[in-house]
Design a protein around this motif. Structure first.
Motif, PDB file in Angstrom:
ATOM      1  N   ALA A  43      35.162   2.679  -9.617  1.00 51.76           N
ATOM      2  CA  ALA A  43      34.505   2.526 -11.011  1.00 51.76           C
ATOM      3  C   ALA A  43      33.548   3.449 -11.042  1.00 51.76           C
ATOM      4  O   ALA A  43      33.115   4.073 -12.122  1.00 51.76           O
ATOM      5  N   ALA A  44      32.801   3.735  -9.701  1.00 57.01           N
ATOM      6  CA  ALA A  44      31.827   4.813  -9.833  1.00 57.01           C
ATOM      7  C   ALA A  44      32.495   6.459 -10.372  1.00 57.01           C
ATOM      8  O   ALA A  44      31.937   7.320 -11.214  1.00 57.01           O
ATOM      9  N   GLN A  45      33.721   6.773  -9.759  1.00 54.95           N
ATOM     10  CA  GLN A  45      34.364   7.884 -10.331  1.00 54.95           C
ATOM     11  C   GLN A  45      34.786   7.745 -11.657  1.00 54.95           C
ATOM     12  O   GLN A  45      34.603   8.751 -12.556  1.00 54.95           O
ATOM     13  N   TRP A  46      35.118   6.635 -12.145  1.00 55.32           N
ATOM     14  CA  TRP A  46      35.582   6.434 -13.565  1.00 55.32           C
ATOM     15  C   TRP A  46      34.339   6.606 -14.659  1.00 55.32           C
ATOM     16  O   TRP A  46      34.437   7.284 -15.551  1.00 55.32           O
ATOM     17  N   ARG A  47      33.229   6.123 -14.127  1.00 57.59           N
ATOM     18  CA  ARG A  47      32.092   6.146 -14.882  1.00 57.59           C
ATOM     19  C   ARG A  47      31.536   7.633 -14.881  1.00 57.59           C
ATOM     20  O   ARG A  47      31.146   8.136 -15.952  1.00 57.59           O
ATOM     21  N   THR A  48      31.827   8.571 -13.679  1.00 52.74           N
ATOM     22  CA  THR A  48      31.491   9.976 -13.950  1.00 52.74           C
ATOM     23  C   THR A  48      32.330  10.454 -14.905  1.00 52.74           C
ATOM     24  O   THR A  48      31.827  11.494 -15.757  1.00 52.74           O
ATOM     25  N   LEU A  49      33.775  10.033 -15.133  1.00 48.79           N
ATOM     26  CA  LEU A  49      34.419  10.847 -16.214  1.00 48.79           C
ATOM     27  C   LEU A  49      33.999  10.569 -17.352  1.00 48.79           C
ATOM     28  O   LEU A  49      33.829  11.231 -18.453  1.00 48.79           O
ATOM     29  N   ALA A  50      33.504   9.278 -17.525  1.00 49.13           N
ATOM     30  CA  ALA A  50      32.628   8.804 -19.042  1.00 49.13           C
ATOM     31  C   ALA A  50      31.404   9.367 -19.337  1.00 49.13           C
ATOM     32  O   ALA A  50      31.115   9.880 -20.084  1.00 49.13           O
ATOM     33  N   ASP A  51      30.800   9.661 -18.181  1.00 51.62           N
ATOM     34  CA  ASP A  51      29.292  10.406 -18.120  1.00 51.62           C
ATOM     35  C   ASP A  51      29.540  11.925 -18.770  1.00 51.62           C
ATOM     36  O   ASP A  51      28.990  12.303 -19.526  1.00 51.62           O
ATOM     37  N   ILE A  52      30.615  12.650 -18.196  1.00 52.26           N
ATOM     38  CA  ILE A  52      30.883  13.871 -18.423  1.00 52.26           C
ATOM     39  C   ILE A  52      31.298  13.837 -19.873  1.00 52.26           C
ATOM     40  O   ILE A  52      30.847  14.764 -20.568  1.00 52.26           O
ATOM     41  N   THR A  53      32.177  13.054 -20.257  1.00 55.49           N
ATOM     42  CA  THR A  53      32.794  12.928 -21.859  1.00 55.49           C
ATOM     43  C   THR A  53      31.402  12.678 -22.732  1.00 55.49           C
ATOM     44  O   THR A  53      31.396  13.416 -23.686  1.00 55.49           O
ATOM     45  N   ARG A  54      30.250  11.944 -22.232  1.00 60.10           N
ATOM     46  CA  ARG A  54      29.221  11.548 -23.187  1.00 60.10           C
ATOM     47  C   ARG A  54      28.413  12.781 -23.234  1.00 60.10           C
ATOM     48  O   ARG A  54      27.986  12.981 -24.162  1.00 60.10           O
ATOM     49  N   ASP A  55      28.318  13.555 -22.035  1.00 62.06           N
ATOM     50  CA  ASP A  55      27.302  14.576 -21.769  1.00 62.06           C
ATOM     51  C   ASP A  55      27.787  15.913 -22.445  1.00 62.06           C
ATOM     52  O   ASP A  55      26.999  16.589 -23.138  1.00 62.06           O
ATOM     53  N   TYR A  56      29.079  16.065 -22.366  1.00 59.01           N
ATOM     54  CA  TYR A  56      29.738  17.275 -22.866  1.00 59.01           C
ATOM     55  C   TYR A  56      30.818  17.391 -23.785  1.00 59.01           C
ATOM     56  O   TYR A  56      31.227  18.298 -24.215  1.00 59.01           O
ATOM     57  N   ALA A  75      33.092  -0.044 -20.355  1.00 59.95           N
ATOM     58  CA  ALA A  75      33.187  -1.522 -20.085  1.00 59.95           C
ATOM     59  C   ALA A  75      34.408  -1.734 -18.917  1.00 59.95           C
ATOM     60  O   ALA A  75      34.391  -2.689 -18.193  1.00 59.95           O
ATOM     61  N   VAL A  76      35.297  -0.822 -18.871  1.00 64.59           N
ATOM     62  CA  VAL A  76      36.417  -0.897 -17.833  1.00 64.59           C
ATOM     63  C   VAL A  76      35.589  -0.974 -16.356  1.00 64.59           C
ATOM     64  O   VAL A  76      35.845  -1.719 -15.544  1.00 64.59           O
ATOM     65  N   ALA A  77      34.927  -0.002 -16.349  1.00 61.30           N
ATOM     66  CA  ALA A  77      33.958   0.328 -14.871  1.00 61.30           C
ATOM     67  C   ALA A  77      33.221  -0.945 -14.685  1.00 61.30           C
ATOM     68  O   ALA A  77      33.210  -1.335 -13.517  1.00 61.30           O
ATOM     69  N   VAL A 115      44.858  -0.840 -14.466  1.00 57.69           N
ATOM     70  CA  VAL A 115      44.898  -2.061 -13.766  1.00 57.69           C
ATOM     71  C   VAL A 115      43.517  -2.385 -13.134  1.00 57.69           C
ATOM     72  O   VAL A 115      43.140  -1.289 -12.460  1.00 57.69           O
ATOM     73  N   ILE A 116      43.166  -3.667 -13.210  1.00 55.17           N
ATOM     74  CA  ILE A 116      41.908  -3.819 -12.211  1.00 55.17           C
ATOM     75  C   ILE A 116      42.459  -5.017 -11.209  1.00 55.17           C
ATOM     76  O   ILE A 116      42.793  -6.044 -11.528  1.00 55.17           O
ATOM     77  N   PRO A 117      42.471  -4.247 -10.043  1.00 55.29           N
ATOM     78  CA  PRO A 117      42.900  -5.206  -8.808  1.00 55.29           C
ATOM     79  C   PRO A 117      41.767  -6.237  -8.199  1.00 55.29           C
ATOM     80  O   PRO A 117      40.635  -5.886  -8.478  1.00 55.29           O
ATOM     81  N   HIS A 118      42.377  -6.961  -7.152  1.00 52.78           N
ATOM     82  CA  HIS A 118      41.419  -7.622  -6.153  1.00 52.78           C
ATOM     83  C   HIS A 118      40.379  -8.555  -7.203  1.00 52.78           C
ATOM     84  O   HIS A 118      39.202  -8.505  -6.443  1.00 52.78           O
ATOM     85  N   VAL A 119      40.750  -9.189  -8.090  1.00 48.99           N
ATOM     86  CA  VAL A 119      39.998 -10.276  -8.749  1.00 48.99           C
ATOM     87  C   VAL A 119      40.213 -11.566  -8.329  1.00 48.99           C
ATOM     88  O   VAL A 119      41.228 -12.074  -8.076  1.00 48.99           O
ATOM     89  N   GLU A 120      39.200 -12.036  -7.742  1.00 49.77           N
ATOM     90  CA  GLU A 120      39.121 -13.453  -7.351  1.00 49.77           C
ATOM     91  C   GLU A 120      39.605 -14.525  -8.355  1.00 49.77           C
ATOM     92  O   GLU A 120      39.281 -14.213  -9.687  1.00 49.77           O
ATOM     93  N   GLU A 121      40.256 -15.359  -8.156  1.00 50.95           N
ATOM     94  CA  GLU A 121      40.716 -16.647  -8.933  1.00 50.95           C
ATOM     95  C   GLU A 121      39.659 -17.201  -9.851  1.00 50.95           C
ATOM     96  O   GLU A 121      39.718 -17.312 -10.916  1.00 50.95           O
ATOM     97  N   ALA A 122      38.234 -17.290  -9.291  1.00 49.00           N
ATOM     98  CA  ALA A 122      37.464 -18.016  -9.917  1.00 49.00           C
ATOM     99  C   ALA A 122      36.900 -17.131 -10.765  1.00 49.00           C
ATOM    100  O   ALA A 122      35.910 -17.455 -11.836  1.00 49.00           O
ATOM    101  N   ASN A 123      37.025 -15.806 -10.592  1.00 54.57           N
ATOM    102  CA  ASN A 123      36.483 -14.752 -11.797  1.00 54.57           C
ATOM    103  C   ASN A 123      37.309 -14.792 -12.973  1.00 54.57           C
ATOM    104  O   ASN A 123      37.010 -14.003 -13.976  1.00 54.57           O
TER     105      ASN A 123
END
Length: 544
Positions: free
Chosen positions: A78-91, A335-337, A357-365
């Motif tokens: 998500a940190a990498q994905w957020r960097t992509l979004a930040d670059i899009t926002r900034d540039y 929102a995805v991040a 795909v968002i993996p590793h989601v606990e059943e309770a979540n």
């Protein structure tokens, strides 16, 4: 520079001779502005993943390599994905695209910002290297590799090994044309092995599990070629997979056509040599004697899109989100991040169908995740036509596209889902429409049950957006490409035609009869496009 003086891409590659010379030009042009880039050198930027876009002069697209749709310790964070979004926002502007090779495209980047953008990507473990032109493109694999009980192998380490051997290696950055590799460890052929230059698919040879090797698959303006079986079985190790990859690449590098770019794919090398001679040439370069092909373990016509809720082998779940046409807004990207970090482990994966795909989601979540407002726009339970849609960039950004593919197909599937979506969902589950704005086939039109190829047509004396409609495609290594059914249909009329066709299929199909078989039985297609489908498209029709 006049057209007479313009250098060919082969002359240009010979002149520059490597990455350092190209990078020096990138820095020079960033300082001088995009107008300083000589016309015949614009393509050099693609070796660093930077694309000049004629429809948006002064702004560039940047394509980010994401091996297998995962990265950094075998996960795309998500940190990498957020960097992509930040670059899009900034540039950039409010758009992020997911490609059919599990990559990300950032748009509206100015040339003077390119060095800083690439540095920010590199700081979080992302690269744009060799994502365009005469390079090995992103190596694809099953987007849920390592998560499921029924996969044969977790292919992520092999994908990264092959990527590491190629990225930054000028030997494999100076090939005759683009080159696609996929390594699949699941049984669903979810990366379309049949249309890759090299495909490794799970197989069983005696009691040994490994890969069968397929070669020469491709799509382009010349047509579509189904990969040939190479009759070679390799163990699932870098010691065997890597030499096979590099041997095939070396043959392509040496024998590929460097004079006629439309014939500069591996398919044409195999056409010229014959598959038997090509196989012997590969074997002669290997450091081990390979076995003959084993029993193929991929399902015949599976097309898993990974959308929805799925249980992992560790007891957690992965959730596939449908990104219509592969295009996200900035709000959706952030929102995805947030969801990946809040309800998963911060990992995000990208699929060849342009989804997330968002993996590793606990059943309770799960209840909390499914209650999030994002689930209304990136639905894990979409209607069938939206779910099965793949679409290329379109003429908003691409100079080759003849229609605005993403907008036209979004309108099309909204109409189809409104007309008969619930009925199709109940009977068929999903329906696959793949669309390209031109014959270059970036949207994989020939692999969909229905394929759309954009064109300009004349209606009542006016030039409008239209399409040729191809039907009867069947996915898989032993499937078939679709065939042209309707020629020169205005985009505004395509929905009614397709709805009528699909409705008739549901009403008259035999139990279990696939759309391909039904089209054959009805005489709508000839069945001739099993292995090779020549492109049938006249770019001049609009002005004739």
């Amino acid at each position: 520079m006049s057209k007479k003086q313009k250098r060919s891409i082969e002359e240009l590659k010979a002149d520059v001779g490597g990455f350092e010379a190209i990078w020096a030009r990138v820095m020079q042009w960033a300082a001088q502005g995009w107008e300083a880039i000589p016309e015949d050198e614009r393509d050099l930027l693609k070796w660093y993943g930077v694309f000049y876009r004629p429809p948006t002069p002064g702004y560039f697209m940047i394509r980010v390599r994401v091996p297998g749709g995962v990265l950094q310790g075998h996960c795309f964070t998500a940190a990498q994905w957020r960097t992509l979004a930040d670059i899009t926002r900034d540039y950039g502007r409010d758009v992020i695209d997911i490609t059919t090779r599990q990559q990300v495209q950032l748009r509206w980047i100015r040339m003077e910002h390119v060095p800083e953008v690439l540095a920010r990507l590199q700081s979080v473990g992302l690269t744009t290297m060799q994502t365009g032109h005469d390079n090995v493109r992103n190596v694809t694999t099953c987007p849920v590799a390592g998560l499921t009980d029924d996969e044969v192998f977790d292919t992520r380490p092999l994908v990264q090994t092959i990527t590491d051997a190629i990225v930054g290696n000028w030997r494999y950055a100076d090939i005759p044309r683009k080159f696609n590799i996929t390594i699949i460890g699941c049984r669903d052929n979810c990366t379309h092995a049949e249309t890759n230059d090299i495909a490794f698919t799970p197989a069983l040879q005696g009691r040994t599990y490994g890969f069968n090797v397929w070669v020469g698959g491709a799509m382009g303006s010349w047509g579509t070629q189904r990969a040939w079986p190479l009759d070679i079985f390799v163990e699932p190790s870098a010691e065997q997979v890597m030499p096979v990859c590099l041997a095939i690449l070396d043959i392509f590098r040496e024998r590929g056509n460097r004079q006629q770019r439309k014939k500069a794919r591996l398919k044409f090398v195999i056409d010229e040599m014959g598959i038997a001679a090509f196989r012997e040439a590969v074997i002669a370069r290997l450091p081990f004697p390979p076995k003959t092909a084993g029993c193929e373990l991929t399902h015949a016509h599976a097309q898993n899109d990974h959308i929805g809720l799925h249980r992992q082998k560790n007891g957690r779940y992965y959730v596939g989100l449908n990104v219509t046409t592969g295009r996200l807004t900035l709000d959706e990207a952030y929102a995805v991040a947030n969801l990946a970090e809040q309800y998963g482990t911060g990992e995000i994966r990208l699929t060849p169908e342009q989804n997330i795909v968002i993996p590793h989601v606990e059943e309770a979540n799960l209840p909390l995740l499914f209650a999030d407002p994002l689930m209304r726009t990136l639905s894990p339970n979409p209607l069938p036509f939206r779910r099965g849609l793949v679409a290329c960039t379109g003429n908003t950004y691409c100079p080759f596209a003849l229609i605005e593919t993403k907008d036209r197909t979004r309108e099309l599937v909204e109409y189809l889902d409104a007309e008969l979506g619930e009925e199709v969902k109940h009977i068929l589950g999903t329906f696959h429409i793949h669309a390209s704005g031109c014959p270059n086939s970036c949207g994989r039109p020939h692999t969909g049950q229905i394929g759309l190829i954009g064109k300009k047509i004349r209606v009542n004396g006016e030039i409008v957006e239209g399409m040729d409609i191809y039907i009867g495609g069947e996915p898989g290594l032993f499937g078939a490409f679709n065939e042209r059914w309707q020629k020169g249909v205005p985009c505004s009329e395509a929905g009614l035609l397709i709805a009528s066709l699909v409705r008739e299929y549901m009403q008259t199909r035999f139990p279990g009869e696939t759309f391909h078989v039904w089209c054959l039985r009805k005489g709508l297609i000839s069945g001739a496009n099993t292995h090779y489908a020549p492109m049938i498209h006249d770019l001049q029709e609009a002005t004739s």
